[in-house]
Scaffold this motif. Structure first.
Motif, mmCIF file in Angstrom:
data_model
loop_
_atom_site.group_PDB
_atom_site.id
_atom_site.type_symbol
_atom_site.label_atom_id
_atom_site.label_comp_id
_atom_site.label_asym_id
_atom_site.label_seq_id
_atom_site.Cartn_x
_atom_site.Cartn_y
_atom_site.Cartn_z
ATOM 1 N N THR A 149 0.736 -1.258 0.009
ATOM 2 C CA THR A 149 -0.003 -0.143 0.051
ATOM 3 C C THR A 149 0.880 1.084 -0.015
ATOM 4 O OG1 THR A 149 -0.185 -0.024 2.601
ATOM 5 C CG2 THR A 149 -1.730 -1.177 1.333
ATOM 6 N N LEU A 150 2.059 0.956 -0.066
ATOM 7 C CA LEU A 150 3.029 2.341 0.115
ATOM 8 C C LEU A 150 2.682 2.946 1.387
ATOM 9 C CD1 LEU A 150 3.685 3.171 -3.487
ATOM 10 C CD2 LEU A 150 5.158 1.947 -2.098
ATOM 11 N N ALA A 151 2.563 2.347 2.515
ATOM 12 C CA ALA A 151 1.872 2.965 3.777
ATOM 13 C C ALA A 151 0.609 3.947 3.597
ATOM 14 C CB ALA A 151 3.020 3.845 4.321
ATOM 15 N N PHE A 152 -0.109 3.179 2.675
ATOM 16 C CA PHE A 152 -1.620 3.768 2.395
ATOM 17 C C PHE A 152 -1.694 4.784 1.577
ATOM 18 C CE2 PHE A 152 -1.505 2.841 7.257
ATOM 19 C CZ PHE A 152 -1.655 1.318 7.113
ATOM 20 N N ARG A 153 -0.514 5.299 0.710
ATOM 21 C CA ARG A 153 -0.602 6.145 -0.388
ATOM 22 C C ARG A 153 -1.087 5.677 -1.690
ATOM 23 N NH1 ARG A 153 4.158 6.809 2.489
ATOM 24 N NH2 ARG A 153 4.698 8.986 3.262
ATOM 25 N N SER A 154 -0.869 4.302 -1.714
ATOM 26 C CA SER A 154 -1.118 3.655 -3.033
ATOM 27 C C SER A 154 -2.888 3.641 -3.513
ATOM 28 C CB SER A 154 -0.900 2.138 -3.161
ATOM 29 O OG SER A 154 -1.282 1.402 -4.346
ATOM 30 N N PRO A 155 -3.376 3.757 -4.400
ATOM 31 C CA PRO A 155 -4.664 3.851 -4.641
ATOM 32 C C PRO A 155 -5.316 2.438 -4.581
ATOM 33 C CG PRO A 155 -3.649 4.282 -6.644
ATOM 34 C CD PRO A 155 -2.368 4.260 -5.518
ATOM 35 N N THR A 156 -4.659 1.527 -4.364
ATOM 36 C CA THR A 156 -5.254 0.063 -4.112
ATOM 37 C C THR A 156 -5.380 -0.235 -2.858
ATOM 38 O OG1 THR A 156 -2.816 -0.947 -3.752
ATOM 39 C CG2 THR A 156 -3.477 -0.824 -6.011
ATOM 40 N N THR A 157 -5.216 0.510 -2.017
ATOM 41 C CA THR A 157 -5.427 0.560 -0.488
ATOM 42 C C THR A 157 -6.769 0.373 -0.159
ATOM 43 O OG1 THR A 157 -3.502 1.864 -0.068
ATOM 44 C CG2 THR A 157 -4.717 1.426 1.876
ATOM 45 N N THR A 158 -7.083 -0.410 0.441
ATOM 46 C CA THR A 158 -8.606 -0.632 0.924
ATOM 47 C C THR A 158 -8.724 -0.201 2.451
ATOM 48 O OG1 THR A 158 -8.631 -2.927 1.532
ATOM 49 C CG2 THR A 158 -9.112 -2.317 -0.817
ATOM 50 N N PRO A 159 -9.929 -0.126 2.966
ATOM 51 C CA PRO A 159 -10.148 -0.033 4.506
ATOM 52 C C PRO A 159 -9.916 -1.157 5.071
ATOM 53 C CG PRO A 159 -12.036 0.922 3.193
ATOM 54 C CD PRO A 159 -11.420 0.295 2.149
ATOM 55 N N MET A 160 -9.995 -2.301 4.522
ATOM 56 C CA MET A 160 -9.704 -3.616 4.899
ATOM 57 C C MET A 160 -8.060 -3.673 5.255
ATOM 58 S SD MET A 160 -12.523 -6.174 3.449
ATOM 59 C CE MET A 160 -12.472 -5.268 1.889
ATOM 60 N N ASP A 161 -7.319 -3.422 4.168
ATOM 61 C CA ASP A 161 -5.877 -3.344 4.343
ATOM 62 C C ASP A 161 -5.525 -2.395 5.389
ATOM 63 O OD1 ASP A 161 -5.014 -5.088 2.024
ATOM 64 O OD2 ASP A 161 -6.105 -3.415 0.878
ATOM 65 N N LYS A 162 -5.902 -1.348 5.591
ATOM 66 C CA LYS A 162 -5.345 -0.367 6.515
ATOM 67 C C LYS A 162 -5.948 -0.556 7.997
ATOM 68 C CE LYS A 162 -5.546 4.912 7.080
ATOM 69 N NZ LYS A 162 -5.862 4.971 8.386
ATOM 70 N N GLU A 163 -7.089 -1.265 8.117
ATOM 71 C CA GLU A 163 -7.641 -1.486 9.444
ATOM 72 C C GLU A 163 -6.848 -2.799 9.971
ATOM 73 O OE1 GLU A 163 -11.611 -3.493 11.528
ATOM 74 O OE2 GLU A 163 -11.795 -2.464 9.505
ATOM 75 N N LEU A 164 -6.233 -3.618 9.138
ATOM 76 C CA LEU A 164 -5.728 -4.654 9.721
ATOM 77 C C LEU A 164 -4.127 -4.300 9.940
ATOM 78 C CD1 LEU A 164 -5.219 -7.830 10.378
ATOM 79 C CD2 LEU A 164 -4.641 -8.199 7.774
ATOM 80 N N ALA A 165 -3.775 -3.371 9.342
ATOM 81 C CA ALA A 165 -2.263 -2.999 9.546
ATOM 82 C C ALA A 165 -2.254 -2.156 10.609
ATOM 83 C CB ALA A 165 -1.892 -1.980 8.314
#
Length: 306
Positions: A149-165
């Motif tokens: 996710t490039l620390a959530f900078r990437s447009p591929t980032t989803t709320p599920m990825d961020k929440e889990l991280a």
């Protein structure tokens, strides 16, 4: 028979960490499994493995007939061992688009979800077993998500990825963004690599309007370190393309902090591709593409020559 778990060639952090994560899970559930790699991992993946106390998996060149295996972080035969269609693939876990050409001996479990990271999908698939993950496996999972996710900078980032991280960082008592900075610094140190190695380090083959490309991405917080070698990289492209059986190498240098990519323009073919694909105005041997961060979501889907 031991089940091999591996990702794609030119392994990045997700394709290095996810096989190790799934190795733990399969062994935890009573299946004898071993993570392996299909090439030397990049500097970020090496840093992450060392950080969390893992020995890098063995590198294999191919798989034997009927070898049981789980494929992660890809489903593209071009990124897999040459003999993959004669192996016994039992599962695929991925977050990329479906690619044709992969054949299996029997029906298999396929899990492909539109998330930023394979490790996030694995966490979902583990169910209650995820609570049993040891600290080092949690660290790998966090690292894979931050990388993809490039620390959530990437447009591929989803709320599920961020929440889990964020959940994993809290459980590990680790400063999420501080750790991401350490990872990206490790990824940016490419001084020990030749130009040919840089062009292959994080790359995928892709065909556009009858032309075969090696689409290479170098994500860095220090783009000048790479761009200072621009002439040498351009000079190395023809030999790499010939050896790899493609028409052209495309190199996108992604500036993580500025959230933009620089595409090298060695010839008229890449100039045409840049102008048609990204509506860019090209003059000289490179072009800056603002906001371009993701090969999967922004680069590959837009590539065209006409």
């Amino acid at each position: 028979m031991t089940t091999l778990v591996f990702g794609h060639k030119a392994p990045d952090t997700d394709s290095t960490g996810s096989p190790l994560i799934w190795e733990w899970f399969l062994n935890h559930t009573g299946i004898d499994a071993k993570a392996v790699l299909l090439g030397k991992p990049n500097t970020e993946a090496e840093f992450v493995a060392k950080k969390w106390g893992f020995t890098l998996p063995d590198v294999i060149k191919d798989v034997e007939n009927d070898q049981e295996c789980v494929i992660v972080d890809t489903n593209n035969p071009a990124e897999l061992p040459e003999n993959i269609n004669n192996a016994k693939v039992i599962a695929i876990i991925d977050h990329h688009k479906l690619t044709s050409g992969l054949e299996t001996k029997n029906p298999i479990n396929i899990t492909i979800r539109p998330l930023a990271c394979t490790a996030t999908i694995m966490h979902q698939m583990m169910g209650s077993a995820a609570t049993k993950m040891p600290k080092n496996v949690k660290g790998l999972m966090l690292s894979c998500i931050l990388s993809d996710t490039l620390a959530f900078r990437s447009p591929t980032t989803t709320p599920m990825d961020k929440e889990l991280a964020e959940k994993l960082a809290d459980e590990l008592n680790i400063d999420l963004h501080g750790y991401a900075g350490e990872m990206f610094a490790a990824k940016s140190d490419v001084s020990a690599f030749s130009e040919a190695e840089l062009l292959r380090m994080d790359s995928k083959e892709y065909e556009v309007d009858g032309k075969k490309f090696r689409v290479s991405v170098l994500e860095t917080t220090a783009p000048d370190v790479v761009l200072d070698r621009k002439k040498a990289l351009i000079d190395a492209m023809p030999a790499v393309a010939k050896e790899d059986g493609v028409d052209q190498v495309l190199l996108f240098v992604v500036d993580i902090l500025s959230e933009e990519a620089t595409l090298l323009i060695p010839n008229d073919l890449t100039k045409t591709l840049a102008e048609k694909s990204f509506d860019a105005k090209v003059s000289g041997d490179s072009v800056v593409l603002p906001g371009m961060m993701s090969r999967k979501k922004q680069i590959i889907p837009n590539l065209k020559l006409s």
